[in-house]
Design a protein around this motif. Sequence first.
Motif, short mmCIF file in Angstrom:
data_model
loop_
_atom_site.label_atom_id
_atom_site.label_comp_id
_atom_site.label_asym_id
_atom_site.label_seq_id
_atom_site.Cartn_x
_atom_site.Cartn_y
_atom_site.Cartn_z
N ARG A 1 0.83 -1.21 0.00
CA ARG A 1 0.00 0.00 0.00
C ARG A 1 0.86 1.26 0.00
N ALA A 2 1.97 1.23 0.75
CA ALA A 2 2.86 2.40 0.77
C ALA A 2 3.47 2.65 -0.60
N ASP B 1 3.35 8.56 -3.77
CA ASP B 1 3.34 9.98 -4.15
C ASP B 1 2.25 10.76 -3.42
N ARG B 2 1.10 10.13 -3.22
CA ARG B 2 0.03 10.82 -2.49
C ARG B 2 0.41 11.02 -1.02
N VAL B 3 1.09 10.02 -0.44
CA VAL B 3 1.48 10.12 0.97
C VAL B 3 2.51 11.22 1.17
N THR B 4 3.48 11.30 0.26
CA THR B 4 4.59 12.23 0.45
C THR B 4 4.32 13.61 -0.13
N ALA B 5 3.23 13.78 -0.86
CA ALA B 5 2.94 15.08 -1.48
C ALA B 5 2.72 16.17 -0.45
N GLU B 6 2.25 15.78 0.75
CA GLU B 6 1.94 16.77 1.78
C GLU B 6 3.16 17.22 2.56
N ALA C 1 -1.78 5.24 9.62
CA ALA C 1 -1.74 4.17 8.62
C ALA C 1 -3.08 4.02 7.92
N LEU C 2 -4.16 4.17 8.68
CA LEU C 2 -5.49 4.09 8.08
C LEU C 2 -5.73 5.26 7.15
N ARG C 3 -5.37 6.46 7.62
CA ARG C 3 -5.64 7.67 6.83
C ARG C 3 -4.79 7.73 5.56
N LEU C 4 -3.51 7.40 5.66
CA LEU C 4 -2.62 7.56 4.52
C LEU C 4 -2.56 6.32 3.62
N LEU C 5 -2.62 5.16 4.22
CA LEU C 5 -2.45 3.92 3.45
C LEU C 5 -3.74 3.14 3.27
N GLY C 6 -4.79 3.52 4.00
CA GLY C 6 -6.01 2.72 3.98
C GLY C 6 -5.78 1.34 4.57
N TRP C 7 -4.84 1.27 5.52
CA TRP C 7 -4.39 -0.02 6.07
C TRP C 7 -5.00 -0.29 7.42
N VAL C 8 -5.54 -1.51 7.56
CA VAL C 8 -6.05 -2.00 8.83
C VAL C 8 -5.53 -3.43 8.99
N PRO C 9 -4.87 -3.77 10.10
CA PRO C 9 -4.40 -5.15 10.28
C PRO C 9 -5.57 -6.12 10.36
#
Length: 239
Positions: free
Chosen positions: A141-142, A147-152, A206-214
């Motif tokens: 996911r990262a 690019d979306r995560v690091t754009a900010e 992790a949820l907000r930036l990656l949409g990740w949930v264990p």
Amino acid sequence: MSKSLTLVSSVLRNGCERFLFSSSAAVYAPSDGGCVDERWGIAPQSPYAHSKAQFETMLDDIAAATKLSAISLRYFNPVGADPELRSGTPSARPTHALGKLFESYSTGTPFRVTGTDWPTRDGSGVRDYVHVWDLADAHVRALERFDRVTAESSRMTVVNLGSGRGTTVWELVHTFENVLGEDIDVVAAGRRTGDTAGAYASNDRALRLLGWVPTFTLEQGIEDTARWLAVRPHRLNSV
């Protein structure tokens, strides 16, 4: 650290401006066993943690001064193996708590609970056990959202990766016994130098930036580890 700097310099020299780093929650300052997010203070307590923190600092500085974008994924305590048993820990005797439990299980030697007077619900240390397959999913996911995560940010972006729940050592022992269906001998011992009460992850970022949930449980992590250790000599062609 000189070789780490050489690596990042080579990455930039060859036109690569994205860097994904596997870091560790060991970089965080000691807590009382509660939840920590990415804003928690940094105060590594071991040489391993120091090396991770130093590399993060270097990446952060380089990202601020060059076109490099970086994401640092701070793992909590990985457990488990590939559910299809294609890969797992290369060590026959892992040194983390779960590895020591399997050693006690296979050899009949007592498992030592080091520290029983921490400010936690049962006095033993708290850890956050996250399945390696959930960690693998977070990496994918990262990469997909890099690019979306690091754009900010013009610097490095840090993201916690944990189960989001704390498990004490005593709770780990009981869960292990339930999964394996067998009791093990346990002895209480004093704190080890460098130990802390521990912590567990806030996964909000992790949820907000990656949409990740264990999605994997600790029970699955223990079961997959057991299955992997059983086939490990054949898979790695070693003993």
